[in-house]
Design a protein around this motif. Sequence first.
Motif, PDB file in Angstrom:
ATOM      1  N   LEU A 168      -3.119  -0.636   5.134  1.00 17.37           N
ATOM      2  CA  LEU A 168      -1.377  -0.684   5.008  1.00 17.37           C
ATOM      3  C   LEU A 168      -0.548   0.853   5.361  1.00 17.37           C
ATOM      4  N   ALA A 169      -1.241   1.142   3.979  1.00 17.04           N
ATOM      5  CA  ALA A 169      -0.677   2.522   3.410  1.00 17.04           C
ATOM      6  C   ALA A 169      -0.876   3.086   4.574  1.00 17.04           C
ATOM      7  N   LYS A 170      -2.373   3.797   5.181  1.00 13.08           N
ATOM      8  CA  LYS A 170      -2.354   4.317   6.503  1.00 13.08           C
ATOM      9  C   LYS A 170      -1.032   4.377   7.059  1.00 13.08           C
ATOM     10  N   ARG A 171      -0.910   3.455   7.538  1.00 10.97           N
ATOM     11  CA  ARG A 171       0.450   2.997   8.907  1.00 10.97           C
ATOM     12  C   ARG A 171       1.611   3.717   7.999  1.00 10.97           C
ATOM     13  N   ARG A 172       1.505   3.415   6.734  1.00 12.36           N
ATOM     14  CA  ARG A 172       3.216   3.616   6.788  1.00 12.36           C
ATOM     15  C   ARG A 172       3.351   5.065   6.199  1.00 12.36           C
ATOM     16  N   ILE A 173       1.910   5.204   6.351  1.00  8.99           N
ATOM     17  CA  ILE A 173       1.694   7.465   6.049  1.00  8.99           C
ATOM     18  C   ILE A 173       2.301   8.120   6.981  1.00  8.99           C
ATOM     19  N   SER A 174       1.634   7.454   8.285  1.00 10.32           N
ATOM     20  CA  SER A 174       1.142   7.708   9.747  1.00 10.32           C
ATOM     21  C   SER A 174       2.865   7.958  10.292  1.00 10.32           C
ATOM     22  N   ASP A 175       3.850   6.880   9.407  1.00 11.99           N
ATOM     23  CA  ASP A 175       5.178   6.602  10.272  1.00 11.99           C
ATOM     24  C   ASP A 175       6.546   7.504   9.468  1.00 11.99           C
ATOM     25  N   TYR A 176       5.851   7.828   7.684  1.00 15.62           N
ATOM     26  CA  TYR A 176       6.452   8.558   6.961  1.00 15.62           C
ATOM     27  C   TYR A 176       6.652   9.886   7.319  1.00 15.62           C
ATOM     28  N   GLY A 177       5.176  10.165   7.849  1.00 14.24           N
ATOM     29  CA  GLY A 177       4.360  12.474   7.848  1.00 14.24           C
ATOM     30  C   GLY A 177       5.196  12.534   8.563  1.00 14.24           C
ATOM     31  N   GLY A 178       5.515  12.069   9.680  1.00  9.89           N
ATOM     32  CA  GLY A 178       6.367  13.487  10.777  1.00  9.89           C
ATOM     33  C   GLY A 178       7.651  13.680  10.542  1.00  9.89           C
ATOM     34  N   SER A 179       8.377  12.696   9.552  1.00  6.24           N
ATOM     35  CA  SER A 179      10.064  12.568   9.526  1.00  6.24           C
ATOM     36  C   SER A 179      10.586  14.536   8.155  1.00  6.24           C
ATOM     37  N   ASP A 180      11.957  14.895   8.476  1.00  8.46           N
ATOM     38  CA  ASP A 180      11.858  15.789   8.403  1.00  8.46           C
ATOM     39  C   ASP A 180      11.940  15.943   6.646  1.00  8.46           C
ATOM     40  N   GLU A 181      12.322  14.780   6.358  1.00 12.10           N
ATOM     41  CA  GLU A 181      12.467  14.254   4.450  1.00 12.10           C
ATOM     42  C   GLU A 181      10.945  14.456   3.894  1.00 12.10           C
ATOM     43  N   PRO A 182      10.363  14.858   2.882  1.00 13.82           N
ATOM     44  CA  PRO A 182       9.154  14.287   2.153  1.00 13.82           C
ATOM     45  C   PRO A 182       9.353  12.916   1.418  1.00 13.82           C
ATOM     46  N   PHE A 183       8.151  12.145   1.768  1.00 11.90           N
ATOM     47  CA  PHE A 183       8.130  11.233   0.496  1.00 11.90           C
ATOM     48  C   PHE A 183       7.317  11.019  -0.839  1.00 11.90           C
ATOM     49  N   PHE A 184       7.806   9.890  -1.078  1.00 13.69           N
ATOM     50  CA  PHE A 184       6.927   9.739  -2.472  1.00 13.69           C
ATOM     51  C   PHE A 184       6.367   8.020  -2.614  1.00 13.69           C
ATOM     52  N   MET A 185       4.744   8.151  -2.181  1.00 17.42           N
ATOM     53  CA  MET A 185       4.038   6.727  -1.697  1.00 17.42           C
ATOM     54  C   MET A 185       3.703   6.204  -3.465  1.00 17.42           C
ATOM     55  N   PHE A 186       4.112   5.396  -3.554  1.00 16.39           N
ATOM     56  CA  PHE A 186       2.553   4.106  -4.787  1.00 16.39           C
ATOM     57  C   PHE A 186       1.992   3.625  -4.139  1.00 16.39           C
ATOM     58  N   VAL A 187       0.866   3.510  -4.775  1.00 13.75           N
ATOM     59  CA  VAL A 187      -0.160   1.904  -3.708  1.00 13.75           C
ATOM     60  C   VAL A 187      -1.024   1.679  -5.443  1.00 13.75           C
ATOM     61  N   HIS A 188      -0.163   0.159  -5.444  1.00 12.68           N
ATOM     62  CA  HIS A 188      -1.004  -0.639  -6.430  1.00 12.68           C
ATOM     63  C   HIS A 188      -2.755  -1.261  -5.787  1.00 12.68           C
ATOM     64  N   THR A 189      -3.541  -0.887  -5.749  1.00  9.65           N
ATOM     65  CA  THR A 189      -4.399  -2.142  -5.155  1.00  9.65           C
ATOM     66  C   THR A 189      -5.497  -2.643  -6.269  1.00  9.65           C
ATOM     67  N   GLN A 190      -6.349  -3.269  -5.883  1.00 17.61           N
ATOM     68  CA  GLN A 190      -7.500  -4.226  -6.465  1.00 17.61           C
ATOM     69  C   GLN A 190      -8.256  -3.314  -7.293  1.00 17.61           C
ATOM     70  N   GLY A 191      -8.322  -2.627  -6.601  1.00 13.33           N
ATOM     71  CA  GLY A 191      -9.957  -1.582  -7.431  1.00 13.33           C
ATOM     72  C   GLY A 191     -10.965  -2.401  -7.798  1.00 13.33           C
ATOM     73  N   ALA A 192     -11.323  -2.398  -8.971  1.00 16.59           N
ATOM     74  CA  ALA A 192     -12.582  -3.033  -9.560  1.00 16.59           C
ATOM     75  C   ALA A 192     -12.260  -4.621 -10.074  1.00 16.59           C
ATOM     76  N   HIS A 193     -11.125  -4.941  -9.875  1.00 16.15           N
ATOM     77  CA  HIS A 193     -10.458  -5.315 -10.941  1.00 16.15           C
ATOM     78  C   HIS A 193     -11.321  -7.339 -11.133  1.00 16.15           C
ATOM     79  N   LEU A 194     -11.899  -7.960 -12.078  1.00 12.94           N
ATOM     80  CA  LEU A 194     -12.313  -9.073 -11.746  1.00 12.94           C
ATOM     81  C   LEU A 194     -12.133  -9.533 -11.018  1.00 12.94           C
TER      82      LEU A 194
END
Length: 474
Positions: A168-194
Amino acid sequence: MTDTRPNIVWLNLDSIRADRTSMAGYHRDTTPNMRRIADGPTSRALTNCVSHAMWSLPSDSSILTGTYPSHHGTGLWNDVLPEGITTIPERFAELGYRTVGLSQNAYCSESTGLDRGFQDFTWMDKSNLLQTAGPKILLKYLLGLRKHSAGFTTDASRHRPEFIATELAKRRISDYGGSDEPFFMFVHTQGAHLPYIPPLPYRDAFTDDIEMSTEEAADVAFDRSMNYYREIANGCEFSSEVKEAIDAMYDGVLAYADHQVGDLFDHIQSLDMGPTVFVVTGDHGDLLGEHGVIGHQFSLHDGLVNVPTVVHGLPSVTDLPEDALVQHIDVMQMLLDEAGASDETLSELQGIDPREETRTYALSQRGNETYETAVEQVRKHNPDADLDRFQSGLVHAVRSDEYKWLRGDRGDELYRLDDEDTDVSADHPEVADEHREFFETFSERLGRGERNAEQREMSDAMKKQLSDLGYVMD
């Protein structure tokens, strides 16, 4: 005129401790992708990064406000981020950035106010995958279930959803990456959570040198990490074989999370979207039996607050030594400066720019409510459990390169980082005084802290997600 300010992608991996990563010289190559990213000409691995708290809500709140826990109060005495505190995404939006948030943790969601300032925010859970990820990503996950999960089981606790967040992050980055305005993306994933249950291809990644079979080790690690209050109640007195199993499975989960980091990074590199800063870090770590704890409860031990941080795409970061003492809010301070924030805006934050100033002390904090809740759960398993090793009340930890000073209900204590079980304040009173002086002086800048009476409201799906992660929900 073309906007040359960088896009920014901040990736939070839950429960990642620095000393278990390849960048820190760990004997297992658990994070080859993070190491690869850190080796670039505009990159740096910061192995001496200290988180602001030992669990997600206060840590994410600090990252997303640029302030310390005792300032925003969230996860200490507040259930929800106070309205009066400006968030980092709000600040980026004011600078003309598109702001995007993705989270796989209900503590980072609209329920806690941490969605504020994101123009596009998605909380992800198995209950809403079709709506959030869409049928294509969901089908891809299901077809590769054995690659990304424990196999065909209805027990949600045994599935790792990292792949879905990455896609989903890859999809969002592809969507916004071509815009004239820069983007700030914050992603919180499960990582190594028990619970520590790696996907099938990673289950035997580190079991060649342990006593148990892979299957037995997986079952043992899952049981101990899923029932962590029970284990803490018994002091986490693991046999060497059990400890080996827990370590191997935690490392396997970490290696899988690192694979997803590499996939997301490579996707960013494949796009023609101008300068992009990529940050990957842990919101906090996990204890694996040290200090009588498994998971992230009670303590501000370094296994919980020393987290890996890799910054890529920021040439000036290479001027920092790898062992520079930094905190997440310092990294965020650098990013806002790169985005063109004014001196007035930067002065409202509580970090430093480590390119211009050297940090001598880092501050982490733990709230009393967090402590009392954990005590209550432990006492259900063992009313006589020995918890004297932990400070009660609101606890502050001031960490330097060699020592950690604590202040809680029973007073001040000093520990060496290589032995956080032995108070050495009587042996090194001058060191204790230096740490205390920093804290008391810095406390004036922190202020009294924001407070609100707003209660956190979580949907049944949010509560179920946290339950699947081992949390005891009301």
